[in-house]
Design a protein around this motif. Structure first.
Motif, PDB file in Angstrom:
ATOM      1  N   HIS A  27       0.728  -1.364  -0.078  1.00 28.45           N
ATOM      2  CA  HIS A  27       0.036   0.144   0.036  1.00 28.45           C
ATOM      3  C   HIS A  27       0.813   1.084  -0.069  1.00 28.45           C
ATOM      4  N   ALA A  28       1.753   1.387  -0.897  1.00 23.90           N
ATOM      5  CA  ALA A  28       2.769   2.518  -1.020  1.00 23.90           C
ATOM      6  C   ALA A  28       3.671   2.645  -0.168  1.00 23.90           C
ATOM      7  N   LYS A  29       3.992   1.608   0.843  1.00 23.86           N
ATOM      8  CA  LYS A  29       4.923   1.823   1.966  1.00 23.86           C
ATOM      9  C   LYS A  29       6.165   0.941   1.874  1.00 23.86           C
ATOM     10  N   GLU A  30       7.212   1.042   2.291  1.00 23.35           N
ATOM     11  CA  GLU A  30       8.236   0.040   2.293  1.00 23.35           C
ATOM     12  C   GLU A  30       8.371  -0.471   3.664  1.00 23.35           C
ATOM     13  N   ILE A  31       8.284  -1.945   3.607  1.00 19.76           N
ATOM     14  CA  ILE A  31       8.438  -2.596   4.921  1.00 19.76           C
ATOM     15  C   ILE A  31       9.793  -3.025   4.777  1.00 19.76           C
ATOM     16  N   PRO A  32      10.792  -2.665   5.642  1.00 20.57           N
ATOM     17  CA  PRO A  32      12.115  -3.135   5.560  1.00 20.57           C
ATOM     18  C   PRO A  32      12.181  -4.535   6.187  1.00 20.57           C
ATOM     19  N   LEU A  33      13.149  -5.312   5.476  1.00 18.78           N
ATOM     20  CA  LEU A  33      12.902  -6.797   5.922  1.00 18.78           C
ATOM     21  C   LEU A  33      14.212  -7.014   6.902  1.00 18.78           C
ATOM     22  N   SER A  34      15.126  -6.365   7.025  1.00 16.70           N
ATOM     23  CA  SER A  34      16.258  -6.682   8.202  1.00 16.70           C
ATOM     24  C   SER A  34      16.654  -5.235   8.887  1.00 16.70           C
ATOM     25  N   MET A  35      17.216  -5.443   9.937  1.00 16.19           N
ATOM     26  CA  MET A  35      17.887  -4.349  10.662  1.00 16.19           C
ATOM     27  C   MET A  35      18.713  -3.397   9.928  1.00 16.19           C
ATOM     28  N   TYR A  36      19.571  -3.584   9.085  1.00 18.09           N
ATOM     29  CA  TYR A  36      20.096  -2.949   8.202  1.00 18.09           C
ATOM     30  C   TYR A  36      19.187  -2.157   7.256  1.00 18.09           C
ATOM     31  N   ASP A  37      18.277  -2.839   6.775  1.00 20.67           N
ATOM     32  CA  ASP A  37      17.337  -2.003   5.872  1.00 20.67           C
ATOM     33  C   ASP A  37      16.635  -1.013   6.626  1.00 20.67           C
ATOM     34  N   THR A  38      16.098  -1.336   7.715  1.00 18.68           N
ATOM     35  CA  THR A  38      15.304  -0.480   8.801  1.00 18.68           C
ATOM     36  C   THR A  38      16.126   0.775   8.897  1.00 18.68           C
ATOM     37  N   ILE A  39      17.662   0.588   9.538  1.00 18.13           N
ATOM     38  CA  ILE A  39      18.386   1.790   9.532  1.00 18.13           C
ATOM     39  C   ILE A  39      18.572   2.512   8.418  1.00 18.13           C
ATOM     40  N   THR A  40      18.949   1.758   7.194  1.00 16.58           N
ATOM     41  CA  THR A  40      18.958   2.745   5.716  1.00 16.58           C
ATOM     42  C   THR A  40      17.754   3.364   5.636  1.00 16.58           C
ATOM     43  N   VAL A  41      16.636   2.858   5.690  1.00 15.43           N
ATOM     44  CA  VAL A  41      15.085   3.735   5.387  1.00 15.43           C
ATOM     45  C   VAL A  41      15.191   4.806   6.446  1.00 15.43           C
ATOM     46  N   LEU A  42      15.515   4.599   7.724  1.00 14.10           N
ATOM     47  CA  LEU A  42      15.164   5.747   8.702  1.00 14.10           C
ATOM     48  C   LEU A  42      16.305   6.738   8.559  1.00 14.10           C
ATOM     49  N   LEU A  43      17.480   6.434   8.158  1.00 12.52           N
ATOM     50  CA  LEU A  43      18.128   7.377   7.675  1.00 12.52           C
ATOM     51  C   LEU A  43      18.166   8.302   6.532  1.00 12.52           C
ATOM     52  N   ARG A  44      17.571   7.694   5.373  1.00 13.18           N
ATOM     53  CA  ARG A  44      17.178   8.395   4.374  1.00 13.18           C
ATOM     54  C   ARG A  44      16.104   9.169   4.593  1.00 13.18           C
ATOM     55  N   GLU A  45      14.848   8.699   5.084  1.00 16.73           N
ATOM     56  CA  GLU A  45      13.932   9.518   5.513  1.00 16.73           C
ATOM     57  C   GLU A  45      13.837  10.688   6.552  1.00 16.73           C
ATOM     58  N   GLN A  46      14.634  10.386   7.639  1.00 17.94           N
ATOM     59  CA  GLN A  46      14.624  11.272   8.935  1.00 17.94           C
ATOM     60  C   GLN A  46      15.999  11.783   9.049  1.00 17.94           C
ATOM     61  N   GLY A  47      16.993  11.234   8.540  1.00 20.77           N
ATOM     62  CA  GLY A  47      18.309  11.553   8.789  1.00 20.77           C
ATOM     63  C   GLY A  47      19.070  11.117  10.283  1.00 20.77           C
ATOM     64  N   TRP A  48      20.002  11.658  10.750  1.00 22.17           N
ATOM     65  CA  TRP A  48      20.583  11.279  12.016  1.00 22.17           C
ATOM     66  C   TRP A  48      19.679  11.476  13.154  1.00 22.17           C
ATOM     67  N   ARG A  49      18.910  12.614  13.113  1.00 22.24           N
ATOM     68  CA  ARG A  49      17.920  12.837  14.216  1.00 22.24           C
ATOM     69  C   ARG A  49      16.858  11.722  14.361  1.00 22.24           C
TER      70      ARG A  49
END
Length: 85
Positions: A27-49
């Motif tokens: 539904h147009a949302k990306e669900i990360p599959l691993s911890m690395y993917d989660t951190i990558t998506v988080l850094l891309r969308e929200q930055g270090w903060r």
């Protein structure tokens, strides 16, 4: 139990990961599959903060929670007159 890949979307397409994508599209949302993917998506969308979001509230609620638990334990210990051995 993970059901990713086992459940179909409303359109009949599978939730399996597509080659070259970071996570599963649902539904147009990306669900990360691993911890690395989660951190990558988080850094891309929200930055270090984004990595530290909510940390200040945890620092505030931690000592309050601990002091309430300690006080309640001490109070009920005296109410029930449990002696230390």
């Amino acid at each position: 139990m993970q059901t990713v890949g086992l459940v179909s979307c409303k359109e009949g397409s599978s939730l399996l990961k597509q080659p070259g994508s970071v996570g599963v599209s649902y539904h147009a949302k990306e669900i990360p599959l691993s911890m690395y993917d989660t951190i990558t998506v988080l850094l891309r969308e929200q930055g270090w903060r984004g990595l530290f979001k909510g940390l200040s509230m945890n620092w505030v609620k931690g000592p309050i929670s601990f002091s309430i638990s300690f006080t309640a334990y001490d109070y009920w210990k005296t109410v029930f007159s449990i002696e230390e051995q």
